[in-house]
Scaffold this active site. Structure first.
Site, PDB file in Angstrom:
ATOM      1  N   LYS A 166       0.868  -1.186   0.000  1.00 49.21           N
ATOM      2  CA  LYS A 166       0.000   0.000   0.000  1.00 49.21           C
ATOM      3  C   LYS A 166       0.895   1.223   0.000  1.00 49.21           C
ATOM      4  O   LYS A 166       2.030   1.161   0.462  1.00 49.21           O
ATOM      5  CB  LYS A 166      -0.865   0.013   1.263  1.00 49.21           C
ATOM      6  CG  LYS A 166      -2.128   0.825   1.118  1.00 49.21           C
ATOM      7  CD  LYS A 166      -3.239  -0.008   0.531  1.00 49.21           C
ATOM      8  CE  LYS A 166      -4.475   0.802   0.235  1.00 49.21           C
ATOM      9  NZ  LYS A 166      -5.603  -0.086  -0.127  1.00 49.21           N
ATOM     10  N   ASP A 216      -7.103   4.146  -4.439  1.00 48.46           N
ATOM     11  CA  ASP A 216      -7.740   4.014  -3.123  1.00 48.46           C
ATOM     12  C   ASP A 216      -8.359   5.390  -2.862  1.00 48.46           C
ATOM     13  O   ASP A 216      -8.624   6.138  -3.829  1.00 48.46           O
ATOM     14  CB  ASP A 216      -6.704   3.615  -2.045  1.00 48.46           C
ATOM     15  CG  ASP A 216      -7.351   3.141  -0.744  1.00 48.46           C
ATOM     16  OD1 ASP A 216      -7.804   1.990  -0.689  1.00 48.46           O
ATOM     17  OD2 ASP A 216      -7.438   3.944   0.216  1.00 48.46           O
TER      18      ASP A 216
HETATM   19  P1  NDP Z   1     -13.075   7.563  -2.724  1.00 43.85           P
HETATM   20  O1  NDP Z   1     -12.017   8.585  -2.557  1.00 43.85           O
HETATM   21  O2  NDP Z   1     -13.644   7.298  -4.059  1.00 43.85           O
HETATM   22  O3  NDP Z   1     -14.305   7.910  -1.746  1.00 43.85           O
HETATM   23  C1  NDP Z   1     -14.153   7.996  -0.375  1.00 43.85           C
HETATM   24  C2  NDP Z   1     -15.501   8.346   0.227  1.00 43.85           C
HETATM   25  O4  NDP Z   1     -15.430   8.187   1.646  1.00 43.85           O
HETATM   26  C3  NDP Z   1     -15.889   9.793  -0.020  1.00 43.85           C
HETATM   27  O5  NDP Z   1     -17.278   9.906  -0.111  1.00 43.85           O
HETATM   28  C4  NDP Z   1     -15.358  10.487   1.247  1.00 43.85           C
HETATM   29  O6  NDP Z   1     -16.028  11.684   1.568  1.00 43.85           O
HETATM   30  C5  NDP Z   1     -15.673   9.417   2.279  1.00 43.85           C
HETATM   31  N1  NDP Z   1     -14.792   9.624   3.418  1.00 43.85           N
HETATM   32  C6  NDP Z   1     -13.439   9.566   3.415  1.00 43.85           C
HETATM   33  N2  NDP Z   1     -12.974   9.837   4.629  1.00 43.85           N
HETATM   34  C7  NDP Z   1     -14.059  10.065   5.407  1.00 43.85           C
HETATM   35  C8  NDP Z   1     -14.234  10.382   6.778  1.00 43.85           C
HETATM   36  N3  NDP Z   1     -13.184  10.542   7.585  1.00 43.85           N
HETATM   37  N4  NDP Z   1     -15.508  10.526   7.245  1.00 43.85           N
HETATM   38  C9  NDP Z   1     -16.571  10.365   6.411  1.00 43.85           C
HETATM   39  N5  NDP Z   1     -16.459  10.075   5.110  1.00 43.85           N
HETATM   40  C10 NDP Z   1     -15.224   9.924   4.621  1.00 43.85           C
HETATM   41  O7  NDP Z   1     -12.484   6.228  -2.070  1.00 43.85           O
HETATM   42  P2  NDP Z   1     -12.953   4.714  -2.296  1.00 43.85           P
HETATM   43  O8  NDP Z   1     -14.427   4.642  -2.461  1.00 43.85           O
HETATM   44  O9  NDP Z   1     -12.065   4.121  -3.313  1.00 43.85           O
HETATM   45  O10 NDP Z   1     -12.536   4.071  -0.896  1.00 43.85           O
HETATM   46  C11 NDP Z   1     -13.446   3.958   0.197  1.00 43.85           C
HETATM   47  C12 NDP Z   1     -12.971   2.870   1.144  1.00 43.85           C
HETATM   48  O11 NDP Z   1     -12.921   1.616   0.426  1.00 43.85           O
HETATM   49  C13 NDP Z   1     -11.556   3.035   1.716  1.00 43.85           C
HETATM   50  O12 NDP Z   1     -11.525   2.464   3.015  1.00 43.85           O
HETATM   51  C14 NDP Z   1     -10.685   2.191   0.789  1.00 43.85           C
HETATM   52  O13 NDP Z   1      -9.490   1.789   1.407  1.00 43.85           O
HETATM   53  C15 NDP Z   1     -11.631   1.022   0.546  1.00 43.85           C
HETATM   54  N6  NDP Z   1     -11.380   0.217  -0.647  1.00 43.85           N
HETATM   55  C16 NDP Z   1     -11.255   0.775  -1.875  1.00 43.85           C
HETATM   56  C17 NDP Z   1     -11.052  -0.028  -2.989  1.00 43.85           C
HETATM   57  C18 NDP Z   1     -10.979   0.532  -4.369  1.00 43.85           C
HETATM   58  O14 NDP Z   1     -10.814  -0.274  -5.305  1.00 43.85           O
HETATM   59  N7  NDP Z   1     -11.107   1.820  -4.582  1.00 43.85           N
HETATM   60  C19 NDP Z   1     -10.923  -1.485  -2.862  1.00 43.85           C
HETATM   61  C20 NDP Z   1     -11.151  -1.983  -1.529  1.00 43.85           C
HETATM   62  C21 NDP Z   1     -11.354  -1.153  -0.467  1.00 43.85           C
HETATM   63  P3  NDP Z   1     -15.280  13.100   1.352  1.00 43.85           P
HETATM   64  O15 NDP Z   1     -15.219  13.283  -0.122  1.00 43.85           O
HETATM   65  O16 NDP Z   1     -16.158  14.085   2.068  1.00 43.85           O
HETATM   66  O17 NDP Z   1     -13.927  12.968   1.987  1.00 43.85           O
HETATM   67  O1  2IT Z   2      -7.939  -1.756  -0.649  1.00 43.19           O
HETATM   68  C1  2IT Z   2      -7.881  -2.256  -1.791  1.00 43.19           C
HETATM   69  O2  2IT Z   2      -8.014  -3.468  -1.979  1.00 43.19           O
HETATM   70  C2  2IT Z   2      -7.649  -1.352  -2.922  1.00 43.19           C
HETATM   71  N1  2IT Z   2      -7.555  -0.142  -2.720  1.00 43.19           N
HETATM   72  C3  2IT Z   2      -7.503  -1.901  -4.304  1.00 43.19           C
HETATM   73  C4  2IT Z   2      -6.085  -2.367  -4.538  1.00 43.19           C
HETATM   74  C5  2IT Z   2      -5.776  -2.798  -5.948  1.00 43.19           C
HETATM   75  O3  2IT Z   2      -4.598  -3.093  -6.174  1.00 43.19           O
HETATM   76  O4  2IT Z   2      -6.655  -2.846  -6.811  1.00 43.19           O
END
Ligand code: NDP
Ligand code: 2IT
Length: 443
Positions: free
Chosen positions: A126, A166
């Site tokens: 990461k 992420d």
């Molecule tokens: P994005 O940046 O697309 O979206 C993040 C969302 O979460 C936004 O709506 C943001 O709101 C909100 N958010 C972030 N921090 C906070 C906080 N402290 N309190 C409230 N809301 C918050 O990120 P992702 O959707 O990609 O990621 C979301 C989660 O999923 C993370 O934990 C990530 O590690 C996990 N994840 C992502 C993957 C991926 O492929 N993208 C895969 C697996 C897991 P705001 O804009 O107001 O900050």
């Molecule tokens: O938390 C996760 O699994 C991710 N942000 C996706 C990682 C990836 O390599 O697609």
């Protein structure tokens, strides 16, 4: 014999000021230590646990760039290369002012088990930066990404370490990062995943985490001869994961009543539709403006969704967004399933309450593995110079999520019939990595 308290003391002493990393390690080794003591004294003798909590390599670097006023800005970049026993390091990059070494180590640690669960040959890593993308112009984002990659490029590669997105890193950032990598290396290669569909990306990668989450939840309900039709779902977040989780939930007939971000929760009592979601996507971070068009919705400023009655809760925003009080409220309100789209969104105290109440609790390392799984499929497509159809990728994603569910049952089914998905995922993800580490000697 390993002793849980001694082991956690050892990890805490070696990693001071890293509460999130310690939290993630605690949640995993509480399941692993009894299992190792009972079935695998060889792992204790080989110090597999002591090795698995130690990153193979941690890289930190300075990232300097010029903002639109030509003012010099300085950020910090990181890559945690946690474990490469079963494949090249793989995991996302996070751009957020909250990024620090504790958060990236917890994410990299979780990623090792998650990637193993997918059944694909990918290790765990990461990275990211404390750079805040909010309010930055497109050119500022590009200059930052270029500067970040100007250092990162020497540490990654299609067979070494393959970053992805992420929080704060989506297709736009992956584009700028890829462009700079290619420019420096003069090499068009699958060094990042989440690429655009025209230049090496995979179909379904943007949707994969959210869709995979719903495939996993469907497997949970299948087991009980039930399905998602009519189930009331609360979702936190409004980013990549939350959006496609909501989309798939609606397609499967569920009623999604919330999405949220750091300013508050959007609560639509009639439930979101695909049309409403499409409108939400045009609002950017101003999700509160949704209520101007749809009168069935209210915006609950600075609130999370967890006090609202639901059948299923899907935390899809960030770590530690669901605490003990939230967990108790969900249970009291009759929630029967919590499945994590985000990484470590529930505190360890909240998890203990879910397990005690014997509701279905699906930890992120199992339930959100769809994203990295399709990243793994993107790597395969790049390696053989092909692009698979939407149907082919979606079918493989479904099969991977189904298999992860089976692994959780294999190691997590208790005598009373209750499935402890956390234990199942922890042990199921660990065994393959431990066996590979053992086979590869003391390295
Ligand atoms: P994005 O940046 O697309 O979206 C993040 C969302 O979460 C936004 O709506 C943001 O709101 C909100 N958010 C972030 N921090 C906070 C906080 N402290 N309190 C409230 N809301 C918050 O990120 P992702 O959707 O990609 O990621 C979301 C989660 O999923 C993370 O934990 C990530 O590690 C996990 N994840 C992502 C993957 C991926 O492929 N993208 C895969 C697996 C897991 P705001 O804009 O107001 O900050
Ligand atoms: O938390 C996760 O699994 C991710 N942000 C996706 C990682 C990836 O390599 O697609």
């Amino acid at each position: 014999m390993l002793n849980l308290k001694d082991f956690l003391g050892y990890v805490a002493d070696r990693n001071p000021n890293e509460p999130e990393f310690l939290q993630a390690v605690t949640e995993v080794v509480e399941d692993l230590i009894p299992h190792i003591n009972k079935f695998h004294p060889d792992y204790a003798q080989q110090k597999i646990l002591e090795r698995i909590v130690e990153p193979e390599r941690v890289i930190t670097f300075r990232v300097t760039w010029l903002d639109d006023n030509n003012t010099v800005q300085v950020n910090r970049g990181y890559r945690v290369q946690m474990n490469s026993a079963i494949g090249p390091y793989k995991g996302g990059l996070r751009f957020s002012p909250t990024v620090n070494i504790s958060i990236l180590k917890f994410l990299a640690f979780e990623q090792v088990f998650k990637n193993s669960l997918t059944g694909l040959p990918i290790g765990g890593g990461k990275g990211g930066s404390d750079f805040d993308p909010k309010g930055k112009s497109d050119f500022e984002i590009m200059r930052f990404c270029q500067s970040f990659m100007t250092e990162l490029y020497r540490h990654i590669g299609a067979e070494t370490d393959v970053p992805a997105g992420d929080i704060g890193v989506g297709s736009r950032e992956i584009g700028y990062l890829f462009g700079q990598y290619k420019r420096i290396q003069n090499n068009f290669t699958g060094v990042l995943t989440g690429k655009g569909i025209q230049w090496g990306g995979s179909y379904i990668r943007p949707e994969a985490t959210g869709y995979g989450l719903l495939y996993f939840v469907s497997s949970i309900f299948d087991c009980n001869n039930d399905n998602l039709a009519g189930k009331v779902i609360t979702i936190s977040g409004a980013g990549n994961v939350a959006y496609y989780a909501a989309e798939k939930a609606i397609i499967l007939g569920a009623k999604v009543i919330t999405l949220s971000n750091s300013s508050g929760t959007l609560y639509d009592i009639e439930g979101f539709t695909l049309e409403k979601l499409a409108h939400l996507a045009t609002l950017g971070r101003d999700i509160d403006r949704f209520v101007d068009k749809y009168k069935s919705a209210v915006f609950l400023k600075q609130q999370t969704p967890w006090h609202l009655p639901c059948d299923i809760a899907l935390p899809c925003a960030t770590q530690n967004e669901l605490n003990e009080n939230d967990a108790q409220q969900l249970i009291d309100n009759g929630c029967i399933c919590v499945a994590e789209g985000a990484n470590m969104p529930s505190t360890n105290e909240a998890i203990k309450l879910f397990l005690k109440a014997k509701i279905a609790y699906a930890p992120g390392k199992a339930a959100n593995a769809g994203g990295v799984a399709v990243s793994g499929l993107e790597m395969s497509q790049n390696a053989i110079g092909q692009q698979w159809s939407i149907d082919k990728v979606d079918t493989r994603l479904k099969a991977i999520m189904h298999n992860i569910h089976k692994s959780c049952i294999r190691y997590g089914k208790e005598e009373c019939g209750y499935i402890n998905y956390l234990k199942g995922a922890n042990i199921g993800g660990f065994i393959k990595v431990a066996e590979a580490m053992k086979a590869q000697g003391v390295v």
